[in-house]
Each structure stands twice: as structure tokens, then as C-alpha cells.
Design an enzyme around this catalytic site. Structure first.
Site, PDB file in Angstrom:
ATOM      1  N   PRO A   8       0.895  -0.934   0.156  1.00 54.35           N
ATOM      2  CA  PRO A   8      -0.353   0.300   0.003  1.00 54.35           C
ATOM      3  C   PRO A   8       0.708   0.922   0.194  1.00 54.35           C
ATOM      4  O   PRO A   8       2.117   1.460   0.946  1.00 54.35           O
ATOM      5  CB  PRO A   8      -0.912   0.173   1.221  1.00 54.35           C
ATOM      6  CG  PRO A   8       0.231  -0.835   2.366  1.00 54.35           C
ATOM      7  CD  PRO A   8       0.531  -2.092   1.129  1.00 54.35           C
ATOM      8  N   ALA A  24      -0.068   5.208  -0.340  1.00 54.42           N
ATOM      9  CA  ALA A  24      -0.733   6.667  -0.675  1.00 54.42           C
ATOM     10  C   ALA A  24      -0.143   7.561  -1.775  1.00 54.42           C
ATOM     11  O   ALA A  24       0.885   7.568  -2.111  1.00 54.42           O
ATOM     12  CB  ALA A  24      -0.505   7.747   0.754  1.00 54.42           C
ATOM     13  N   GLN A  39      -5.789  -1.226   3.719  1.00 51.55           N
ATOM     14  CA  GLN A  39      -5.721  -0.518   4.461  1.00 51.55           C
ATOM     15  C   GLN A  39      -6.375   0.468   5.188  1.00 51.55           C
ATOM     16  O   GLN A  39      -6.827   1.283   4.368  1.00 51.55           O
ATOM     17  CB  GLN A  39      -4.284  -0.464   4.641  1.00 51.55           C
ATOM     18  CG  GLN A  39      -2.848   0.223   5.820  1.00 51.55           C
ATOM     19  CD  GLN A  39      -1.866   0.316   4.547  1.00 51.55           C
ATOM     20  OE1 GLN A  39      -1.409   1.364   5.259  1.00 51.55           O
ATOM     21  NE2 GLN A  39      -0.871  -1.031   5.263  1.00 51.55           N
ATOM     22  N   CYS A  56       3.671   2.803   8.226  1.00 54.23           N
ATOM     23  CA  CYS A  56       4.263   4.700   7.742  1.00 54.23           C
ATOM     24  C   CYS A  56       5.081   5.019   8.430  1.00 54.23           C
ATOM     25  O   CYS A  56       4.405   5.931   9.865  1.00 54.23           O
ATOM     26  CB  CYS A  56       2.482   4.857   7.216  1.00 54.23           C
ATOM     27  SG  CYS A  56       2.761   6.329   6.235  1.00 54.23           S
ATOM     28  N   LYS A 102       0.292  -4.915   9.053  1.00 52.34           N
ATOM     29  CA  LYS A 102       2.150  -3.749   8.225  1.00 52.34           C
ATOM     30  C   LYS A 102       2.421  -3.070   9.487  1.00 52.34           C
ATOM     31  O   LYS A 102       2.081  -2.882  10.319  1.00 52.34           O
ATOM     32  CB  LYS A 102       1.712  -3.187   7.296  1.00 52.34           C
ATOM     33  CG  LYS A 102       3.077  -2.754   6.522  1.00 52.34           C
ATOM     34  CD  LYS A 102       2.775  -2.168   5.469  1.00 52.34           C
ATOM     35  CE  LYS A 102       4.151  -2.796   4.247  1.00 52.34           C
ATOM     36  NZ  LYS A 102       5.008  -0.850   4.338  1.00 52.34           N
ATOM     37  N   GLY A 104      10.658  -3.838   1.839  1.00 54.42           N
ATOM     38  CA  GLY A 104      11.925  -3.184   1.882  1.00 54.42           C
ATOM     39  C   GLY A 104      12.965  -3.253   0.720  1.00 54.42           C
ATOM     40  O   GLY A 104      13.803  -4.065   1.030  1.00 54.42           O
ATOM     41  N   ASP A 105      13.212  -2.313  -0.017  1.00 55.77           N
ATOM     42  CA  ASP A 105      14.319  -2.206  -1.080  1.00 55.77           C
ATOM     43  C   ASP A 105      14.224  -3.824  -1.835  1.00 55.77           C
ATOM     44  O   ASP A 105      15.283  -4.078  -2.212  1.00 55.77           O
ATOM     45  CB  ASP A 105      15.099  -2.023  -0.186  1.00 55.77           C
ATOM     46  CG  ASP A 105      15.898  -1.340   0.332  1.00 55.77           C
ATOM     47  OD1 ASP A 105      14.475   0.032  -0.049  1.00 55.77           O
ATOM     48  OD2 ASP A 105      16.410  -0.111   0.421  1.00 55.77           O
ATOM     49  N   GLY A 117       6.661  -2.476  -3.457  1.00 58.98           N
ATOM     50  CA  GLY A 117       6.615  -1.224  -2.910  1.00 58.98           C
ATOM     51  C   GLY A 117       7.240  -0.250  -3.832  1.00 58.98           C
ATOM     52  O   GLY A 117       6.616  -0.123  -5.543  1.00 58.98           O
ATOM     53  N   ARG A 118       7.650   0.371  -4.055  1.00 59.18           N
ATOM     54  CA  ARG A 118       8.756   1.522  -5.272  1.00 59.18           C
ATOM     55  C   ARG A 118       8.935   1.151  -6.161  1.00 59.18           C
ATOM     56  O   ARG A 118       9.094   2.022  -6.796  1.00 59.18           O
ATOM     57  CB  ARG A 118       9.505   2.502  -4.032  1.00 59.18           C
ATOM     58  CG  ARG A 118       8.525   3.747  -2.882  1.00 59.18           C
ATOM     59  CD  ARG A 118       9.972   3.953  -2.109  1.00 59.18           C
ATOM     60  NE  ARG A 118      10.767   3.020  -1.108  1.00 59.18           N
ATOM     61  CZ  ARG A 118      11.717   2.821  -0.515  1.00 59.18           C
ATOM     62  NH1 ARG A 118      12.294   4.094  -1.069  1.00 59.18           N
ATOM     63  NH2 ARG A 118      12.512   1.911   0.510  1.00 59.18           N
TER      64      ARG A 118
END
Length: 330
Positions: A16, A18, A70, A100, A139, A201-202, A224-225
Site C-alpha cells: 500500500p 498513498a 488498509q 507508515c 503491516k 523493504g528495498d 512497493g517503490r
């Protein structure tokens, strides 16, 4: 991996985020191989539920299940109410945000700020699990700070409360997104609980996803990213986990087709005015490190109509062979 009655296959989850994991992006990532896509966080603040932002975040029309939503907040009763509201709007899994690190979330004692108060964490988990008949997931981060890592205790509390899966970002709240990821801590958490653990994470590539799963013994990975501008990472990861190799790489033609479809989905979902503005950040991610990508991004950001944006994308890809020749010659 199973979350309640739902089989998550492949075990690769869109995190998730934003302003990123809206319905168009979730649908795209699911179509490209994500086993689950978690929504942007929905506030538990009742006074904001009438806003357009909240209404859009609770819009799951034509979205493939299971639909995971979420929620964020710090009041147990409000969180329970938010869980019920989102189930009424189609949520099949409720995910609680205690990961977050954003200041505007933590300043309201929500997100990863909750990790400072383990008693409040327990009350929130108990209230939300009791409020709904769908699976509830959580999370977290590994703790509030490097000096105060309590991820294992939070995980055990979550299991005792009836949480059915746990995603762990391998950093503390204080670390935000900097520094090495604590895959050792994720592994330690996995050793202490029986519920599914999702490592986050990464994770930048399919190969790294496989390595993280092997090292942590987690049940799934959350990306994520690295998916921003590269939704194909889900297909590549799923293929690697299934076959041991990645044969299907994204082509220029597919990159163009996917980008155009994503832009159109944004215009349709938000309306042209807002969709055009949201499209700008996605275009930047798609063309990052691509030939002439920064030049095109700057021009794209000056355009105010969907037609102009789509025409520029067509023009960019039509000219791409010539651009590549120019770079090689240089």
C-alpha cells in the site's frame, strides 16, 4: 500463502502506497502477476469519509479479489468502525497500518507511531478483528527506533489477537527508508509466529525477491517503490518463483501499450482534470532512465489535456529507435 480463505498465488504483494496504489494501479499490477494488491490507506476519521479522496479509495468496481483495504488511525473504536465501513464497500481483507513513517500520520499517533504503545496496539487489533468477519492483516516496522525494536513482541501480540498475516518492513520508524533492511529481524519474527509473514523493504528485482524469501523464510514478499513505473516486476518475480528463471522481459512495444492503458485508466477513474495531473508522476516513473526520459517528462508536465499527453507518448515511442541510435552514436 493463505490469508483466511484466500490463496495468494503467486506470493508477491503490491505494498500500500498513498497516492500510488489507487484502483487503476492495483488493477494493472494484478493483471501483470501480483497475487494481492493492497489499497491506499483509508483514514478512520469519520469526518473525512465524505471527501472525494475517501470515496475514490473505497471504490473497488471491477477489481479482482481478494480486495485488501488498509485502514489507518489510533482510536480502537474508530478503527473498528472504519473496518466495518470498508467491508460494506467491498473489502474482503482489512489491513491495519502500523508501518507508515510519514510525519503527518505519525504526528496523529497512527502508523508506525503506534509501535511505541504496545497496549494500544493490542486494543486496536482486538477491536478490528472483533468488528468484521473478514480476515484482518497488519503491516508493521521492526520497531520505533534502532534502540527500541519490538517487532517480535508486536508480531506475537498480532497472532494472539487473531491477525491472519503480518507484513514487516525491515526498518524502524526512525530509519524511514534509509539504511540497510533488517532481513535478520524479519527472519526472527517469522521464527516466532505461525501466521504468514510477508517480507518488505528495498526489493528491487525478481532475483532479490527470491533471495529475501530464501533468507527470511517468509511466506511472501511485498514490493512497493520498485513497482512505480515497473509493474512488470510482479510478472518477473512470479515467473522466477514458478520456474527458476525469467524468460519474459518487457519489450518496448509492451511498455508503450501498458503506459497508454494506464494513462487512460487514470483519466477514466479520476476525470480528465485530475487524471492528467496524477498521470505526470507515473509518466516520470515509467520513463526514468529511459532515452530522453527526463526531457519528455518535463514536456509532459506542461500538458493539460489527456489528448495531448497521449499524443506525446505516441510520439516518444515512435521516435524511440532514432533516439537510441543518437545515444549509441554519441
Amino acid at each position: 500463502m493463505k490469508i483466511g480463505p484466500y490463496q495468494i498465488d503467486p506470493p508477491v504483494v503490491l505494498a500500500p502506497m498513498a497516492g500510488v496504489t489507487d484502483r487503476p494501479f492495483r488493477q494493472l499490477c494484478r493483471a501483470l502477476g501480483a497475487g494481492l494488491a493492497v489499497s491506499e490507506m483509508v483514514t478512520s476519521d469519520h469526518s473525512l469519509w465524505h471527501t472525494r479522496k475517501s470515496r475514490l479509495r473505497m471504490d473497488h468496481r471491477n477489481e479482482p479479489g481478494p480486495i485488501s483495504v488498509q485502514i489507518a488511525g489510533s482510536d480502537p473504536q474508530q478503527m473498528a468502525d472504519a473496518a466495518r465501513l470498508n467491508v460494506d464497500h467491498g473489502a474482503q481483507i482489512i489491513d491495519i497500518n502500523m508501518g507508515c513513517p510519514a510525519k503527518k500520520v505519525c504526528n496523529r499517533a497512527a502508523g508506525s507511531a503506534l509501535l511505541q504503545d504496545e497496549a494500544l496496539v493490542a486494543r486496536i487489533l482486538d477491536a478490528v478483528v472483533a468488528a468484521v468477519d473478514v480476515p484482518v492483516t497488519l503491516k508493521i516496522r521492526t520497531g520505533w527506533s534502532i534502540e527500541h525494536r519490538n517487532g517480535v513482541r508486536i508480531a506475537q501480540c498480532a497472532e494472539a489477537a487473531g491477525i491472519q498475516a503480518l507484513a514487516v518492513h525491515g526498518r524502524t520508524r526512525a530509519c524511514r527508508f534509509k539504511g540497510p533492511v533488517e532481513y535478520d529481524t524479519i527472519r526472527a519474527i517469522k521464527e516466532q509466529v505461525a501466521i504468514p509473514v510477508i517480507a518488505n523493504g528495498d526489493i528491487q528485482t525478481a532475483e532479490q525477491a527470491q533471495a529475501v524469501l530464501n533468507y527470511t523464510h517468509a511466506d511472501a514478499v511485498m514490493i512497493g517503490r520498485a513497482a512505480q513505473g515497473n509493474p512488470w516486476i510482479f510478472r518477473e518475480t512470479a515467473e522466477l518463483l514458478r520456474t527458476g528463471t525469467v524468460q519474459t522481459r518487457v519489450t518496448t512495444a509492451e511498455r508503450k501499450e501498458t503506459l497508454l492503458a494506464h494513462m487512460q485508466a487514470l483519466y477514466d477513474f479520476y476525470d480528465e482534470y485530475l487524471g492528467v495531473r496524477i498521470a505526470r508522476k507515473h509518466l516520470g516513473w515509467y520513463l526514468h532512465a529511459q532515452p530522453q526520459g527526463e526531457t519528455v517528462r518535463q514536456r509532459f508536465n506542461t500538458l493539460n489535456t489527456a489528448m495531448d499527453q497521449l499524443q506525446l507518448i505516441h510520439q516518444y515511442f515512435d521516435d524511440l529507435p532514432d533516439l537510441q541510435e543518437q545515444i549509441i552514436a554519441a
